[in-house]
Design a protein around this motif. Structure first.
Motif, PDB file in Angstrom:
ATOM      1  N   ALA A  66       0.838  -1.199   0.000  1.00  0.00           N
ATOM      2  CA  ALA A  66       0.000   0.000   0.000  1.00  0.00           C
ATOM      3  C   ALA A  66       0.873   1.249   0.000  1.00  0.00           C
ATOM      4  O   ALA A  66       0.537   2.255  -0.613  1.00  0.00           O
ATOM      5  N   ASP A  67       1.990   1.179   0.702  1.00  0.00           N
ATOM      6  CA  ASP A  67       2.914   2.320   0.800  1.00  0.00           C
ATOM      7  C   ASP A  67       4.133   2.070  -0.076  1.00  0.00           C
ATOM      8  O   ASP A  67       5.275   2.063   0.399  1.00  0.00           O
ATOM      9  N   ASP A  68       3.918   1.887  -1.385  1.00  0.00           N
ATOM     10  CA  ASP A  68       5.043   1.587  -2.279  1.00  0.00           C
ATOM     11  C   ASP A  68       5.995   2.768  -2.446  1.00  0.00           C
ATOM     12  O   ASP A  68       7.103   2.615  -2.929  1.00  0.00           O
ATOM     13  N   PHE A  69       5.588   3.957  -2.009  1.00  0.00           N
ATOM     14  CA  PHE A  69       6.448   5.139  -2.067  1.00  0.00           C
ATOM     15  C   PHE A  69       7.547   5.096  -1.009  1.00  0.00           C
ATOM     16  O   PHE A  69       8.479   5.902  -1.037  1.00  0.00           O
ATOM     17  N   GLU A  70       7.466   4.146  -0.077  1.00  0.00           N
ATOM     18  CA  GLU A  70       8.443   4.048   1.005  1.00  0.00           C
ATOM     19  C   GLU A  70       9.805   3.563   0.520  1.00  0.00           C
ATOM     20  O   GLU A  70      10.820   3.843   1.143  1.00  0.00           O
ATOM     21  N   SER A  71       9.819   2.795  -0.587  1.00  0.00           N
ATOM     22  CA  SER A  71      11.093   2.234  -1.037  1.00  0.00           C
ATOM     23  C   SER A  71      11.088   2.060  -2.547  1.00  0.00           C
ATOM     24  O   SER A  71      10.042   1.968  -3.177  1.00  0.00           O
ATOM     25  N   GLU A  72      12.301   2.008  -3.085  1.00  0.00           N
ATOM     26  CA  GLU A  72      12.449   1.777  -4.521  1.00  0.00           C
ATOM     27  C   GLU A  72      12.165   0.322  -4.868  1.00  0.00           C
ATOM     28  O   GLU A  72      11.620  -0.001  -5.907  1.00  0.00           O
ATOM     29  N   ARG A  73      12.582  -0.570  -3.961  1.00  0.00           N
ATOM     30  CA  ARG A  73      12.334  -2.000  -4.178  1.00  0.00           C
ATOM     31  C   ARG A  73      12.387  -2.741  -2.847  1.00  0.00           C
ATOM     32  O   ARG A  73      12.882  -2.228  -1.851  1.00  0.00           O
ATOM     33  N   ARG A  74      11.864  -3.957  -2.884  1.00  0.00           N
ATOM     34  CA  ARG A  74      11.850  -4.846  -1.737  1.00  0.00           C
ATOM     35  C   ARG A  74      12.473  -6.152  -2.177  1.00  0.00           C
ATOM     36  O   ARG A  74      12.113  -6.698  -3.222  1.00  0.00           O
ATOM     37  N   GLU A  75      13.428  -6.650  -1.405  1.00  0.00           N
ATOM     38  CA  GLU A  75      14.139  -7.875  -1.799  1.00  0.00           C
ATOM     39  C   GLU A  75      14.420  -8.754  -0.593  1.00  0.00           C
ATOM     40  O   GLU A  75      14.605  -8.262   0.513  1.00  0.00           O
ATOM     41  N   TRP A  76      14.487 -10.063  -0.870  1.00  0.00           N
ATOM     42  CA  TRP A  76      14.962 -11.020   0.117  1.00  0.00           C
ATOM     43  C   TRP A  76      16.477 -11.066  -0.018  1.00  0.00           C
ATOM     44  O   TRP A  76      17.003 -11.464  -1.044  1.00  0.00           O
ATOM     45  N   VAL A  77      17.174 -10.626   1.019  1.00  0.00           N
ATOM     46  CA  VAL A  77      18.632 -10.502   1.006  1.00  0.00           C
ATOM     47  C   VAL A  77      19.217 -11.563   1.945  1.00  0.00           C
ATOM     48  O   VAL A  77      18.783 -11.676   3.101  1.00  0.00           O
ATOM     49  N   PRO A  78      20.204 -12.341   1.487  1.00  0.00           N
ATOM     50  CA  PRO A  78      20.807 -13.360   2.353  1.00  0.00           C
ATOM     51  C   PRO A  78      21.426 -12.756   3.617  1.00  0.00           C
ATOM     52  O   PRO A  78      22.191 -11.785   3.531  1.00  0.00           O
ATOM     53  N   LEU A  79      21.107 -13.341   4.771  1.00  0.00           N
ATOM     54  CA  LEU A  79      21.709 -12.872   6.027  1.00  0.00           C
ATOM     55  C   LEU A  79      23.224 -13.002   5.995  1.00  0.00           C
ATOM     56  O   LEU A  79      23.925 -12.211   6.627  1.00  0.00           O
ATOM     57  N   LYS A  80      23.738 -13.986   5.266  1.00  0.00           N
ATOM     58  CA  LYS A  80      25.192 -14.159   5.219  1.00  0.00           C
ATOM     59  C   LYS A  80      25.895 -12.963   4.564  1.00  0.00           C
ATOM     60  O   LYS A  80      27.091 -12.789   4.732  1.00  0.00           O
ATOM     61  N   ARG A  81      25.145 -12.120   3.845  1.00  0.00           N
ATOM     62  CA  ARG A  81      25.732 -10.925   3.220  1.00  0.00           C
ATOM     63  C   ARG A  81      25.838  -9.739   4.171  1.00  0.00           C
ATOM     64  O   ARG A  81      26.408  -8.705   3.820  1.00  0.00           O
ATOM     65  N   VAL A  82      25.298  -9.861   5.383  1.00  0.00           N
ATOM     66  CA  VAL A  82      25.277  -8.736   6.311  1.00  0.00           C
ATOM     67  C   VAL A  82      26.666  -8.125   6.539  1.00  0.00           C
ATOM     68  O   VAL A  82      26.828  -6.912   6.420  1.00  0.00           O
ATOM     69  N   PRO A  83      27.703  -8.902   6.855  1.00  0.00           N
ATOM     70  CA  PRO A  83      29.021  -8.270   7.054  1.00  0.00           C
ATOM     71  C   PRO A  83      29.500  -7.489   5.820  1.00  0.00           C
ATOM     72  O   PRO A  83      30.038  -6.380   5.952  1.00  0.00           O
ATOM     73  N   GLU A  84      29.282  -8.046   4.653  1.00  0.00           N
ATOM     74  CA  GLU A  84      29.669  -7.367   3.408  1.00  0.00           C
ATOM     75  C   GLU A  84      28.881  -6.063   3.228  1.00  0.00           C
ATOM     76  O   GLU A  84      29.446  -5.023   2.874  1.00  0.00           O
ATOM     77  N   LEU A  85      27.592  -6.095   3.486  1.00  0.00           N
ATOM     78  CA  LEU A  85      26.755  -4.898   3.349  1.00  0.00           C
ATOM     79  C   LEU A  85      27.154  -3.829   4.365  1.00  0.00           C
ATOM     80  O   LEU A  85      27.109  -2.631   4.065  1.00  0.00           O
ATOM     81  N   ILE A  86      27.558  -4.257   5.563  1.00  0.00           N
ATOM     82  CA  ILE A  86      28.049  -3.299   6.566  1.00  0.00           C
ATOM     83  C   ILE A  86      29.318  -2.636   6.058  1.00  0.00           C
ATOM     84  O   ILE A  86      29.469  -1.406   6.127  1.00  0.00           O
ATOM     85  N   ASP A  87      30.243  -3.440   5.540  1.00  0.00           N
ATOM     86  CA  ASP A  87      31.504  -2.889   5.008  1.00  0.00           C
ATOM     87  C   ASP A  87      31.261  -1.905   3.869  1.00  0.00           C
ATOM     88  O   ASP A  87      32.011  -0.938   3.704  1.00  0.00           O
ATOM     89  N   GLU A  88      30.216  -2.136   3.087  1.00  0.00           N
ATOM     90  CA  GLU A  88      29.880  -1.263   1.959  1.00  0.00           C
ATOM     91  C   GLU A  88      29.051  -0.050   2.387  1.00  0.00           C
ATOM     92  O   GLU A  88      28.658   0.753   1.552  1.00  0.00           O
ATOM     93  N   HIS A  89      28.758   0.070   3.668  1.00  0.00           N
ATOM     94  CA  HIS A  89      27.882   1.114   4.218  1.00  0.00           C
ATOM     95  C   HIS A  89      26.515   1.078   3.525  1.00  0.00           C
ATOM     96  O   HIS A  89      25.904   2.109   3.242  1.00  0.00           O
ATOM     97  N   ALA A  90      26.037  -0.114   3.248  1.00  0.00           N
ATOM     98  CA  ALA A  90      24.747  -0.294   2.587  1.00  0.00           C
ATOM     99  C   ALA A  90      23.607  -0.486   3.586  1.00  0.00           C
ATOM    100  O   ALA A  90      22.457  -0.635   3.186  1.00  0.00           O
ATOM    101  N   ILE A  91      23.933  -0.489   4.887  1.00  0.00           N
ATOM    102  CA  ILE A  91      22.916  -0.567   5.944  1.00  0.00           C
ATOM    103  C   ILE A  91      23.204   0.576   6.919  1.00  0.00           C
ATOM    104  O   ILE A  91      23.749   0.368   8.004  1.00  0.00           O
ATOM    105  N   PRO A  92      22.862   1.802   6.557  1.00  0.00           N
ATOM    106  CA  PRO A  92      23.210   2.931   7.423  1.00  0.00           C
ATOM    107  C   PRO A  92      22.297   3.117   8.637  1.00  0.00           C
ATOM    108  O   PRO A  92      22.713   3.719   9.618  1.00  0.00           O
ATOM    109  N   ALA A  93      21.071   2.594   8.613  1.00  0.00           N
ATOM    110  CA  ALA A  93      20.133   2.801   9.713  1.00  0.00           C
ATOM    111  C   ALA A  93      20.538   1.957  10.924  1.00  0.00           C
ATOM    112  O   ALA A  93      20.659   0.733  10.831  1.00  0.00           O
ATOM    113  N   ALA A  94      20.706   2.599  12.063  1.00  0.00           N
ATOM    114  CA  ALA A  94      21.179   1.916  13.274  1.00  0.00           C
ATOM    115  C   ALA A  94      20.249   0.794  13.719  1.00  0.00           C
ATOM    116  O   ALA A  94      20.718  -0.258  14.166  1.00  0.00           O
TER     117      ALA A  94
END
Length: 176
Positions: free
Chosen positions: A133-161
């Motif tokens: 209903a609130d598609d304006f909240e994000s550009e896309r929605r994806e299922w992201v592997p949890l194992k990628r979390v350290p890599e995404l942190i290193d890339e600053h791709a998860i800035p929200a605390a």
């Protein structure tokens, strides 16, 4: 050493937050003025599927002019529990209905200035119901592997605390 709040005066207020000026007494008896921002509680959901992927939103935050992955979530409405808000926000922002919610953690992202509590829940699985209903909240929605979390942190791709804290905890709990 405890700082004592001797009272606050409202500086600005709207339905989302209040800015107050507090009279604070330090342990040595000295007084100082300290601004506080009083916010409503926030609730988020981390839905995990059978492939150890988490449903995330890719979104832009205009305040910091940054893009990043975030968990779906939002403000707890009056008369609503944090768990109800987490489930509602996930459905509104993703079109997916979470499985039974379990408490994961509560974080206070900036407790030296803001009193916001972010209630984070997680669920095993989710059911796709339709478009958000609130598609304006994000550009896309994806299922992201949890194992990628350290890599995404290193890339600053998860800035929200709040999202960062939750995903680090889930990554740890799942021992990926």
């Amino acid at each position: 050493m405890e700082w004592k709040n001797l009272g606050e005066t409202a500086v600005y207020e709207n339905p989302w937050f209040k800015v107050n000026l507090a009279d604070v007494e330090l342990p040595n008896g000295r007084h100082l003025d300290h601004f506080t921002i009083r916010l409503r509680d926030v609730a988020l959901t981390a839905a995990i599927n059978e492939h150890d992927e988490v449903l995330l939103l890719w979104r832009h935050r205009f305040i910091t002019d940054s893009w990043g992955w975030e968990l779906p979530g939002g403000v707890v409405d009056d008369g609503e529990t944090p768990a109800e808000a987490a489930a509602r926000e996930m459905f509104e922002e993703t079109g997916w209905r979470a499985g039974p919610l379990q408490p994961l953690m509560i974080v206070e992202p900036a407790s030296g200035l803001i009193d916001a509590r972010h209630h984070i829940y997680w669920s095993e699985g989710a059911e796709h119901v339709g478009e958000p209903a609130d598609d304006f909240e994000s550009e896309r929605r994806e299922w992201v592997p949890l194992k990628r979390v350290p890599e995404l942190i290193d890339e600053h791709a998860i800035p929200a605390a709040n999202t960062l804290s939750a995903l680090m905890r889930l990554h740890h709990l799942r021992q990926l």
